[in-house]
Write a protein that holds these residues in place. Structure first.
Motif, short mmCIF file in Angstrom:
data_model
loop_
_atom_site.label_atom_id
_atom_site.label_comp_id
_atom_site.label_asym_id
_atom_site.label_seq_id
_atom_site.Cartn_x
_atom_site.Cartn_y
_atom_site.Cartn_z
N PRO A 232 -6.92 -31.21 -14.61
CA PRO A 232 -5.72 -31.22 -15.46
C PRO A 232 -5.49 -29.90 -16.18
N MET A 233 -6.55 -29.17 -16.48
CA MET A 233 -6.42 -27.87 -17.13
C MET A 233 -5.83 -26.84 -16.15
N ASP A 234 -6.32 -26.88 -14.92
CA ASP A 234 -5.79 -25.96 -13.91
C ASP A 234 -4.31 -26.23 -13.65
N ARG A 235 -3.92 -27.51 -13.65
CA ARG A 235 -2.50 -27.84 -13.46
C ARG A 235 -1.67 -27.28 -14.60
N LEU A 236 -2.15 -27.45 -15.83
CA LEU A 236 -1.42 -26.93 -16.99
C LEU A 236 -1.20 -25.43 -16.87
N LEU A 237 -2.22 -24.70 -16.43
CA LEU A 237 -2.16 -23.24 -16.38
C LEU A 237 -1.59 -22.71 -15.07
N GLY A 238 -1.19 -23.60 -14.19
CA GLY A 238 -0.53 -23.19 -12.95
C GLY A 238 -1.46 -22.55 -11.94
N PHE A 239 -2.73 -22.91 -11.96
CA PHE A 239 -3.70 -22.28 -11.06
C PHE A 239 -3.74 -22.97 -9.70
N ASP A 240 -3.92 -22.18 -8.66
CA ASP A 240 -4.47 -22.67 -7.40
C ASP A 240 -5.97 -22.69 -7.61
N SER A 241 -6.56 -23.87 -7.69
CA SER A 241 -7.95 -23.99 -8.12
C SER A 241 -8.93 -23.30 -7.20
N ASP A 242 -8.54 -22.99 -5.97
CA ASP A 242 -9.42 -22.25 -5.07
C ASP A 242 -9.46 -20.76 -5.42
N GLN A 243 -8.48 -20.30 -6.21
CA GLN A 243 -8.41 -18.89 -6.55
C GLN A 243 -8.71 -18.62 -8.03
N GLN A 244 -8.43 -19.60 -8.87
CA GLN A 244 -8.70 -19.45 -10.30
C GLN A 244 -8.88 -20.84 -10.89
N SER A 245 -9.85 -20.97 -11.80
CA SER A 245 -10.12 -22.28 -12.35
C SER A 245 -10.74 -22.14 -13.73
N VAL A 246 -10.62 -23.18 -14.53
CA VAL A 246 -11.22 -23.21 -15.87
C VAL A 246 -12.71 -23.50 -15.74
N PHE A 247 -13.53 -22.70 -16.44
CA PHE A 247 -14.98 -22.84 -16.37
C PHE A 247 -15.61 -23.19 -17.72
N ALA A 248 -14.94 -22.93 -18.82
CA ALA A 248 -15.51 -23.23 -20.13
C ALA A 248 -14.38 -23.53 -21.11
N VAL A 249 -14.67 -24.44 -22.03
CA VAL A 249 -13.72 -24.83 -23.07
C VAL A 249 -14.43 -24.78 -24.41
N VAL A 250 -13.77 -24.22 -25.42
CA VAL A 250 -14.32 -24.13 -26.77
C VAL A 250 -13.33 -24.78 -27.74
N PRO A 251 -13.68 -25.93 -28.33
CA PRO A 251 -12.79 -26.54 -29.34
C PRO A 251 -12.72 -25.67 -30.59
N LEU A 252 -11.53 -25.59 -31.19
CA LEU A 252 -11.32 -24.78 -32.38
C LEU A 252 -10.91 -25.66 -33.55
N GLN A 253 -11.61 -25.48 -34.67
CA GLN A 253 -11.24 -26.13 -35.93
C GLN A 253 -10.70 -25.05 -36.86
N TRP A 254 -9.42 -25.15 -37.21
CA TRP A 254 -8.78 -24.13 -38.04
C TRP A 254 -9.08 -24.37 -39.52
N SER A 255 -9.14 -23.28 -40.26
CA SER A 255 -9.28 -23.40 -41.71
C SER A 255 -7.97 -23.92 -42.29
N ALA A 256 -8.06 -24.53 -43.47
CA ALA A 256 -6.86 -25.07 -44.12
C ALA A 256 -5.87 -23.96 -44.42
N GLU A 257 -6.38 -22.78 -44.81
CA GLU A 257 -5.49 -21.66 -45.12
C GLU A 257 -4.75 -21.20 -43.87
N ALA A 258 -5.47 -21.16 -42.73
CA ALA A 258 -4.83 -20.72 -41.49
C ALA A 258 -3.75 -21.68 -41.06
N ALA A 259 -4.03 -22.98 -41.15
CA ALA A 259 -3.04 -23.98 -40.74
C ALA A 259 -1.78 -23.92 -41.59
#
Length: 542
Positions: A232-259
């Motif tokens: 589903p990530m490759d679909r979102l980013l428009g990848f042909d998964s044989d040529q480019q694919s998602v390998f790592a994901v890092v969840p982000l928690q924003w600070s209250a000031e940033a939000a």
């Protein structure tokens, strides 16, 4: 008949380990340098979002090493910009006279070397980083690409697309924003062809290693997820998964000031979550190459390793750690913490590969070696996202081929981080260590007689595959890359030269360490030594 996925991975890695003796397909491959891809991916027409350019002085490497991580702050755009630029952005232009094969070209602008904080095999930098921003982000929710050449974000989609990321994860994450690291194989395979997959999966680990160090210095949390379904990530980013694919994901928690700094207008949620239909980014990346090739070995091993494990047995992961070794330990001096007293921002901005700059004397000291080993080993545990405790054992081991070291006889040693000691593995070869190393190094950019020590990173691939399935190959290589990046940082802080190489005959190196009758294999090597001061060097800081 199609081989099982594990067998495909095993056959590929066996070909990699034996390539010094049996060349990998395609034979007689010639690099088309004229038609190489762009080093910096861009999306023409996409709106540009500037990032802060100020690089703060961060905690020293000593502090990162000695103090427990403290995630007291949330992410902000300033912290995210620091993470991106110091890890993968362009920091300077470098020109050094050395023995590397293409040094004659480097004086010309079109062949210039643009330095970055993270090491990459061949300087290809195949990782592409995307920010999937949710409702709590300080930017308009959507999908953004990090433009490494211009240090800015390009907005590729407007709308909260976090559902497409969550849809591929093994479990729900308490975050609506994510950093997504993908690998584009052509950025490496145009040069390394079938060998590409082995290199790029270690490149990913090196980047994750930089991110972990930077997150610690910035005081923000960082969890890397490696066991997920990329579809589903490759679909979102428009990848042909044989040529480019998602390998790592890092969840982000924003600070209250940033939000609180974002425009309050929040677009409708889009993506694979709930009843909303799957979506795809609105822009296509520019392709410089007229011909993009795919190599069957890369496609086959990637498809085999792309499926996440259905379950992971923590006991199997613990069992995949290197086996304990016996022997009379050789004590190392306590780590020289004073040698690590440089800001991480300075270390990453000045990190470089030595290539042919090693010169003796003076000799590398055992104190410098021990400090490097201790810092590198401190970041080895790589539990990924398999429900393992943070203190899960490392999947790798560090070895030392002592060549010219002040205070340590030549020979092979295993590093024991618990005792901070070396365990003798093999005496110096009869031909001499320098001659042995040169004999089994099949490239021409280093002279082993000038090298102080060769570090080897090993792992038990079969045991890791038992624990994680075919995805274990990527997980093991990610840890190896992260260890290599920590070696680079430790040596840079100490002003010791370092160069990661994949050009040794792995079979001969394993035999020298007594690994032939075990399931442990050396995978990556790092050369340590003194860089000569009497070398013409130009560095233009950006």
């Amino acid at each position: 008949m199609q081989l099982p996925a594990r067998d495909i991975v095993r056959d590929y890695t066996e070909a990699v380990f034996r390539r010094a003796r049996v060349p990998m397909e395609p034979l007689n491959f010639e690099v088309d340098w004229v038609d190489q891809p762009s080093r910096h991916t861009a999306y023409p027409g996409a709106p540009q979002v500037p990032l802060p350019t100020h690089l703060p002085d961060l905690a020293t490497l000593r502090d990162v090493f000695t103090q427990a991580p403290s995630a007291s702050a949330g992410w902000s755009m300033a912290r995210l910009a620091t993470l991106l630029r110091l890890s993968y952005g362009v920091l300077d232009r470098r020109m050094t006279v050395n023995w590397n094969q293409d040094v004659a070209k480097r004086a010309h602008f079109e062949h210039a070397v643009w330095g970055r904080g993270t090491a990459s095999g061949g300087g290809m930098y195949p990782v592409e980083v995307y920010l999937v921003a949710g409702a709590s982000a300080p930017v308009l929710p959507g999908v953004y690409h990090y433009d490494t050449g211009r240090h800015m974000l390009q907005r590729l989609l407007v709308g909260d697309a976090g559902g497409s990321i969550q849809a591929g994860l093994a479990g729900p994450e308490d975050a609506d924003s994510f950093l997504v690291a993908s690998l584009r194989f052509w950025k490496n395979s145009f040069k390394y062809n079938s060998f590409c997959y082995h290199v790029v999966t270690q490149d990913l680990g090196a980047l994750l290693g930089s991110w972990e160090l930077l997150a610690s210095a910035l005081g923000v949390p960082l969890r890397r997820l490696l066991c997920f379904d990329p579809a589903p990530m490759d679909r979102l980013l428009g990848f042909d998964s044989d040529q480019q694919s998602v390998f790592a994901v890092v969840p982000l928690q924003w600070s209250a000031e940033a939000a609180g700094t974002r425009d309050p207008a929040v677009p409708t949620r889009v993506g694979d979550g709930g009843v909303t239909p799957p979506v795809q980014i609105h822009y296509a990346a520019h392709e410089r190459s007229k011909r993009v090739r795919q190599f069957p070995a890369v496609t086959e091993v990637h498809r085999a390793a792309a499926h996440p494990p259905a379950t992971v047995d923590p006991a199997a992961v613990v069992d995949a750690a290197p086996r304990p070794l016996s022997g009379e330990p050789v004590a190392l001096p306590e780590p020289r913490l004073d040698l690590l007293d440089r800001p991480l921002s300075t270390v990453l901005a000045t990190r470089s590969s030595s290539f042919g700059r090693f010169r003796r004397p003076p000799e590398l000291t055992v104190a410098e070696l021990g400090t490097t080993l201790a810092f590198a080993a401190a970041g080895r545990p790589h539990p990924a996202d398999a429900g393992l405790p943070a203190d899960a054992p490392a999947l790798t081991r560090l070895w030392v081929f002592a060549n010219h070291l002040d205070g340590l006889p030549a020979g092979g040693y295993a590093y024991c981080p618990r005792r901070h000691a070396l365990l003798p593995a093999a005496p110096e070869p009869a031909v001499g260590m320098s001659a042995f190393l040169q004999q089994h190094y099949f490239l021409t950019n280093y002279t082993m007689g000038q090298v102080g020590a060769v570090l080897a990173i090993s792992g038990r691939l079969d045991a890791v595959l038992d624990a994680y399935g075919p995805r274990g190959y990527r997980i093991l290589n990610a840890e190896i890359g992260a260890v290599a990046q920590r070696v680079y940082c430790a040596t840079t802080a100490q002003r010791v030269g370092c160069g990661a190489v994949l050009g040794f005959d792995n079979v001969a190196m394993d035999e020298a360490l007594g690994l032939s009758d075990t399931d442990e294999r050396t995978v990556l090597f790092l050369l340590l030594g003194r860089n000569s001061d009497a070398v013409a060097t130009v560095e233009y800081r950006l």
